[in-house]
Design a protein around this motif. Structure first.
Motif, PDB file in Angstrom:
ATOM      1  N   HIS A   1     100.948  23.480 -87.675  1.00 57.74           N
ATOM      2  CA  HIS A   1     100.866  22.045 -87.314  1.00 57.74           C
ATOM      3  C   HIS A   1      99.656  21.501 -88.440  1.00 57.74           C
ATOM      4  O   HIS A   1      98.781  22.094 -88.787  1.00 57.74           O
ATOM      5  CB  HIS A   1     100.515  21.724 -86.000  1.00 57.74           C
ATOM      6  CG  HIS A   1      99.483  21.702 -85.217  1.00 57.74           C
ATOM      7  ND1 HIS A   1      98.015  21.553 -85.799  1.00 57.74           N
ATOM      8  CD2 HIS A   1      98.875  23.044 -84.326  1.00 57.74           C
ATOM      9  CE1 HIS A   1      97.090  21.788 -85.109  1.00 57.74           C
ATOM     10  NE2 HIS A   1      97.585  22.834 -84.180  1.00 57.74           N
TER      11      HIS A   1
ATOM     12  N   ARG B   1     103.190  12.794 -82.678  1.00 60.60           N
ATOM     13  CA  ARG B   1     104.330  13.512 -82.184  1.00 60.60           C
ATOM     14  C   ARG B   1     105.461  12.416 -81.618  1.00 60.60           C
ATOM     15  O   ARG B   1     104.943  11.319 -81.193  1.00 60.60           O
ATOM     16  CB  ARG B   1     103.835  14.550 -80.958  1.00 60.60           C
ATOM     17  CG  ARG B   1     103.335  13.736 -79.845  1.00 60.60           C
ATOM     18  CD  ARG B   1     102.890  14.544 -78.637  1.00 60.60           C
ATOM     19  NE  ARG B   1     101.789  13.959 -77.735  1.00 60.60           N
ATOM     20  CZ  ARG B   1     102.394  13.013 -76.943  1.00 60.60           C
ATOM     21  NH1 ARG B   1     103.450  12.587 -76.871  1.00 60.60           N
ATOM     22  NH2 ARG B   1     101.278  12.419 -76.092  1.00 60.60           N
TER      23      ARG B   1
ATOM     24  N   LYS C   1     109.288  26.926 -87.031  1.00 60.81           N
ATOM     25  CA  LYS C   1     107.822  26.513 -86.710  1.00 60.81           C
ATOM     26  C   LYS C   1     107.369  26.273 -88.234  1.00 60.81           C
ATOM     27  O   LYS C   1     107.352  27.173 -89.116  1.00 60.81           O
ATOM     28  CB  LYS C   1     107.230  27.549 -85.972  1.00 60.81           C
ATOM     29  CG  LYS C   1     107.634  27.296 -84.577  1.00 60.81           C
ATOM     30  CD  LYS C   1     106.420  28.130 -83.786  1.00 60.81           C
ATOM     31  CE  LYS C   1     107.078  28.134 -82.236  1.00 60.81           C
ATOM     32  NZ  LYS C   1     106.204  29.000 -81.602  1.00 60.81           N
TER      33      LYS C   1
ATOM     34  N   LEU D   1      97.379  19.016 -87.551  1.00 59.92           N
ATOM     35  CA  LEU D   1      96.475  18.014 -86.780  1.00 59.92           C
ATOM     36  C   LEU D   1      94.957  18.072 -87.480  1.00 59.92           C
ATOM     37  O   LEU D   1      94.553  17.166 -87.199  1.00 59.92           O
ATOM     38  CB  LEU D   1      96.541  18.920 -85.257  1.00 59.92           C
ATOM     39  CG  LEU D   1      95.798  17.884 -84.360  1.00 59.92           C
ATOM     40  CD1 LEU D   1      96.195  16.412 -84.330  1.00 59.92           C
ATOM     41  CD2 LEU D   1      95.933  18.654 -82.883  1.00 59.92           C
TER      42      LEU D   1
ATOM     43  N   HIS E   1     104.341  21.567 -84.115  1.00 63.34           N
ATOM     44  CA  HIS E   1     104.858  22.716 -84.649  1.00 63.34           C
ATOM     45  C   HIS E   1     106.160  22.807 -85.175  1.00 63.34           C
ATOM     46  O   HIS E   1     106.584  23.568 -86.020  1.00 63.34           O
ATOM     47  CB  HIS E   1     104.546  23.718 -83.758  1.00 63.34           C
ATOM     48  CG  HIS E   1     102.974  24.164 -83.390  1.00 63.34           C
ATOM     49  ND1 HIS E   1     102.320  25.216 -84.089  1.00 63.34           N
ATOM     50  CD2 HIS E   1     102.286  23.628 -82.455  1.00 63.34           C
ATOM     51  CE1 HIS E   1     101.062  25.113 -83.603  1.00 63.34           C
ATOM     52  NE2 HIS E   1     101.214  24.513 -82.768  1.00 63.34           N
ATOM     53  N   GLN E   2     106.875  22.072 -84.674  1.00 69.24           N
ATOM     54  CA  GLN E   2     108.469  22.236 -84.809  1.00 69.24           C
ATOM     55  C   GLN E   2     108.637  21.736 -86.617  1.00 69.24           C
ATOM     56  O   GLN E   2     107.961  20.682 -86.877  1.00 69.24           O
ATOM     57  CB  GLN E   2     109.066  21.480 -83.924  1.00 69.24           C
ATOM     58  CG  GLN E   2     108.988  20.015 -83.705  1.00 69.24           C
ATOM     59  CD  GLN E   2     109.812  19.485 -82.589  1.00 69.24           C
ATOM     60  OE1 GLN E   2     109.470  19.786 -81.610  1.00 69.24           O
ATOM     61  NE2 GLN E   2     110.571  18.378 -82.729  1.00 69.24           N
TER      62      GLN E   2
ATOM     63  N   LYS F   1     114.707  19.867 -76.479  1.00 69.01           N
ATOM     64  CA  LYS F   1     114.258  21.201 -76.436  1.00 69.01           C
ATOM     65  C   LYS F   1     114.145  21.673 -75.077  1.00 69.01           C
ATOM     66  O   LYS F   1     113.754  21.261 -74.206  1.00 69.01           O
ATOM     67  CB  LYS F   1     112.839  21.270 -77.067  1.00 69.01           C
ATOM     68  CG  LYS F   1     112.409  22.700 -77.224  1.00 69.01           C
ATOM     69  CD  LYS F   1     110.990  22.745 -77.938  1.00 69.01           C
ATOM     70  CE  LYS F   1     110.375  24.375 -77.906  1.00 69.01           C
ATOM     71  NZ  LYS F   1     110.943  25.179 -78.975  1.00 69.01           N
TER      72      LYS F   1
ATOM     73  N   GLU G   1     101.056  16.676 -85.263  1.00 72.37           N
ATOM     74  CA  GLU G   1     100.692  17.670 -83.977  1.00 72.37           C
ATOM     75  C   GLU G   1     101.699  18.669 -83.826  1.00 72.37           C
ATOM     76  O   GLU G   1     101.605  19.775 -83.182  1.00 72.37           O
ATOM     77  CB  GLU G   1     100.313  16.869 -82.787  1.00 72.37           C
ATOM     78  CG  GLU G   1     100.293  17.525 -81.326  1.00 72.37           C
ATOM     79  CD  GLU G   1     100.143  16.946 -80.293  1.00 72.37           C
ATOM     80  OE1 GLU G   1      99.732  15.655 -80.303  1.00 72.37           O
ATOM     81  OE2 GLU G   1     100.654  17.526 -79.223  1.00 72.37           O
TER      82      GLU G   1
ATOM     83  N   ALA H   1     116.783  25.611 -78.320  1.00 73.59           N
ATOM     84  CA  ALA H   1     115.730  26.304 -77.906  1.00 73.59           C
ATOM     85  C   ALA H   1     114.627  26.842 -78.859  1.00 73.59           C
ATOM     86  O   ALA H   1     113.501  26.881 -78.551  1.00 73.59           O
ATOM     87  CB  ALA H   1     115.851  27.787 -77.010  1.00 73.59           C
ATOM     88  N   GLU H   2     115.074  26.753 -80.019  1.00 71.00           N
ATOM     89  CA  GLU H   2     114.327  27.341 -81.200  1.00 71.00           C
ATOM     90  C   GLU H   2     114.625  26.626 -82.222  1.00 71.00           C
ATOM     91  O   GLU H   2     115.696  26.190 -82.894  1.00 71.00           O
ATOM     92  CB  GLU H   2     114.339  29.116 -81.359  1.00 71.00           C
ATOM     93  CG  GLU H   2     113.837  29.723 -80.303  1.00 71.00           C
ATOM     94  CD  GLU H   2     114.171  31.269 -80.399  1.00 71.00           C
ATOM     95  OE1 GLU H   2     114.432  31.663 -81.836  1.00 71.00           O
ATOM     96  OE2 GLU H   2     114.240  31.936 -79.496  1.00 71.00           O
TER      97      GLU H   2
END
Lengths: 327, 327, 327, 327
Positions: C133, C148, C130, C135, C58-59, C79, C56, C126-127
């Protein structure tokens, strides 16, 4: 129409549906589908054929894929109890003047092959090479965790005669669909040898054709996951019907088509039928829950398409059953 | 068409979708459906209304059924963070000259009611009576184990304006369906406050109408069992669509209709969206997997029918989106 | 002992638990465990480190394995909402004279690293790069389908002070274990930022140590299958506790140990806590259902063992809680 | 020790384990447990007895609870194929000079009762009143959805002789636990008639006693839910062992104790054994995965406690098997 009486002492002892031999036009594509997506275990393979089985099966193979020019069902296999039952089967076929021969098949013992009077190509055997089953080898599980081949479902042009023939061989009726009213004809029969809902289902339709063969999986979750995997790996169009619940047999089902269009059912949750006083369950052809307990209709292809048997011409059925259109 | 930018500091803080108030024509029949078949917990009831909640909810009710002459959605409720947010909401509505009033609702604190510019009847509150949640009271679980109300989905006649209005209130876009090509219009938006896929989904169509409200359940098995129960207890015709997997939101879903035709979604398995840099996912209206990942089509009723809001005339949508027919 | 009040406007905005960086002594063995058996996706790898994530996410990564001489938890990551929150965090740490530095981490933006007053090595960012994902890429699912990273659980020698420190950072108490009677001390606290039961749990014990980090999976069936796979692939001894249901958090859990003994929880089915008026749930340390709703005891190792943090000496806890021995 | 050869033509044809008759000391409490919590269907009841069955069963009852002064197993029942098999059974028992009588039982046809040479009280019958099965009556499902009684497991003081006796009756060995080394003794045997892992399991121990009777449920999820329900409805102490996976039989199991301490197994996922060439699987008593595939130990009570049979004195076993202590 006459519901056949169960024959407790048939001429020879068929134990169960055993294996399916499919002619496929792209062996590599079919192997990929059955091994990687469905999750059957490849037990042996050469340039011409791939042998696969489910995780519960001790037997060497329950599915054989054969490279061929034309897609077809080559034959369906049943296991008999003993070598002596094979001899009895020969005697039985001779009595009916049905052509037959003892053949050699890789990984199988003595094998008796014949085509029944309705065009279904059958083989019988008592012994197949055994392999340790993989039921507890969870590290090898893939796909939808298919555990064992359970049954065949065929389209028969002469449905009542076909039912009667297999009843004579000891197949026992568990459920059937019948027209309403006096003289209502049986349009579908589910018959078993091994003690659950069926080893062999016979459906009225253009035949002889194989409607589907079925593997049993442990839970509905395995089936939902297969849908997700097929939708995300290029097999979306191969999902034909389901997931859903049949009224007949109580099975939670999914029907998928392999790369050649052969139809495979993945199912779970039928029930035991081994009692000697087990009584068949009748369904009216007008009852929509027979097909889908939850109401979603099946696509037209599911009613019309099937795999031919090698060298067997397809005939129109003797009658068209009075089925509701939504079926 | 313009995808709205997320407003991190909205004029007041809406926490989430909270409750749905439905006008029903046979209170006893509706109570039976939601309490016995769906499995919501009845927290209070009198001759005019029944108050229900899911097992995870501390709040007194997430569904209110009200006896009425005509079936309709009476209003949908959102919870704001604090009483001060209610004051801010009043200021905001005054600024837009939107009629509103502070009303008294059973079991709720101070409640702000208004009808938005598109005809949706909304109520906001910060405090509701609390009850011990029933999450670990497994002995009280029934039906499909509904755990919490998750979101509303509405038909809006002015879809882009409606999306923009709620974006201004801090609702954040997570997924959307858009026509292909330059100038393609947004036909559906999924927007959240609480950190999953949505609290509020806005769909192009004759509106204002409620398409559905949704309860979350723990697993797909709960949904399959609900299908079985509905099929065997006289609610077969109330199963409208599914079970299946949406591409949008990844939800495993079932849509059912209550005795008045109000549509309820039972779903599981969406995902988290709380990151500040979460980016919306675009779906082409031509992509069939958006609606159903596994390919089975939705029935026409699902696209066309919805619940009116009390006293709100329904208007045709401003445009008809270019959607593939199979959708 | 004082239950901390929730700080709605903390000095900077932590969004959630983000990633765990583990020092491992055999990178290939650890990769095999996490990628092949647990089923995390390898996003990048080189000779010194492997970066993994759930389906799931994105990171870029939620787990980093680093080849090291000694097994340890290198750091745990949270984060924050924006770059500005990183600046605020610097100001906050300076105010408390806590040593810190802005560092460069592969695939991450500006990263702030510090050791908190209790010895926990933390990094904030913070960033992060990416990635789409996975999923809906069900064809890539493996193992137990980890979706996750959800939370960290640590042993703290100064449990109350640690709780108070993180409360000051906006972590909100959802559940806690407390000695009975006047002056009863808090022995464990579950605290969240993202809106479910926890991002960070703090347990009384020899610390600083990492008790476990946890991945969320969709259903209990995924966890049962993981047990089967581990038992049949040489990881039987790595199953430490479960499967079972915690009273705390309602989680269905399994605790496993990786090849270095780092503890990983695989869990599902906690609940939402995002309401501003959400009240913490107290558990008596005498209530055995807190640990295991179904009664099966946890092994001694589960209470005693944990991963050290790199370069951080372990201290005895300030007190030994009055817990029933069966706990 | 000698593994018995399968007798294909036994003196009479037992079809399967059929029903269990328990003496209970508080009929209302036992009824509440089995009907409301376990979820069996009450088919009939009077002041002295309650008759229950699973959802798949056509037969009137598979569990009979009888009010009594002392808790005990009154008898266990097997179904034979035909009335003629009952006559053959009489002849067989006469040949061995085993006392027996034809008795009348409510809802059953002619019933043959006897106590075997090892103290197990048995009854045989060919016909029982039939009722429509409830498999598709999902609206009536409760508890853990028990579908059918599957097997009995007993402690036998003379384990080898007991195994040999039942082998003579056609029970076929599927799995067994045996001491290692030459002359290693069989300490447990799983034997079937109906084609799955067992109808009757015989375990070395103080006997004759009933270790447990077992109901089959469709999936592990039903078992996990039962754990949750029992933990939240006052039956926490009645959860004795599990949930977990047996190595033997591959069953996912839960053992619970009823209000009198009678032990009930709820299980799913064993496998088919109907082939005539099915070979028994040997387990070393030293292999811990035999008991629990995932490693969690069973409590002492599970090894030591069982239900006496009415009027049958308990004897020490002839030998104590060399089992690892962790077992």
């Amino acid at each position: 129409m006459p519901v056949p009486t169960h024959v407790f002492d048939p001429p020879f002892n068929i134990l169960r549906a055993s294996h399916c031999v499919l002619d496929v036009t792209d062996l590599a594509a079919s192997r990929k589908f059955y091994a990687d997506t469905i999750g059957l275990h490849v037990e042996d393979a050469d340039a011409d054929a791939v042998y696969l089985r489910g995780s519960e099966e001790h037997q060497h193979h329950s599915l054989v894929l054969r490279q061929a020019e034309t897609a077809a069902c080559n034959r369906i296999g049943f296991k008999v109890a003993t070598e002596r039952d094979l001899d009895r089967a020969v005697t039985f076929l001779e009595g009916l003047r049905i052509a037959h021969e003892i053949v050699t098949r890789p990984f199988q013992g003595r094998t008796l092959q014949f085509t029944d009077p309705f065009g279904f190509r059958i083989e019988l055997y008592a012994e197949m090479e055994k392999r340790p089953h993989l039921l507890r080898r969870y590290d090898l599980y893939k796909g939808c965790h298919p555990q064992r081949l359970d049954h065949f479902n065929v389209f028969a042009a002469e449905v009542q005669d076909t039912i009667d023939f297999y009843a004579r061989l000891g197949f026992r009726l568990t459920e059937y669909g019948e027209e309403d009213g006096e003289g209502g004809r049986i349009a579908a029969a589910w018959m078993h040898r091994k003690g659950n809902v069926h080893d062999f289902a016979i459906t009225n339709g253009s035949g002889p054709r194989l409607h589907h063969f079925a593997y049993w999986v442990p839970t509905a979750m395995n089936i939902l996951h297969l849908c997700d995997v097929m939708a995300s790996s290029g097999y979306l169009a191969n999902i034909e019907r389901g997931p859903g619940r049949h009224g007949v047999s109580n099975a939670f089902f999914l029907y998928v088509r392999d790369p050649d269009g052969h139809r495979l059912e993945i199912y779970t949750s039928d029930y035991n039928t081994g009692d000697h006083d087990h009584a068949p369950l009748r369904w009216s052809l007008k009852d929509p829950r027979r097909q889908t307990l939850w109401g979603a209709p099946a696509p037209r292809s599911w009613f019309e398409q099937g795999s031919i048997f090698v060298d067997q011409p397809v005939r129109e059925p003797l009658f068209v059953a009075d089925v509701t259109i939504a079926d």
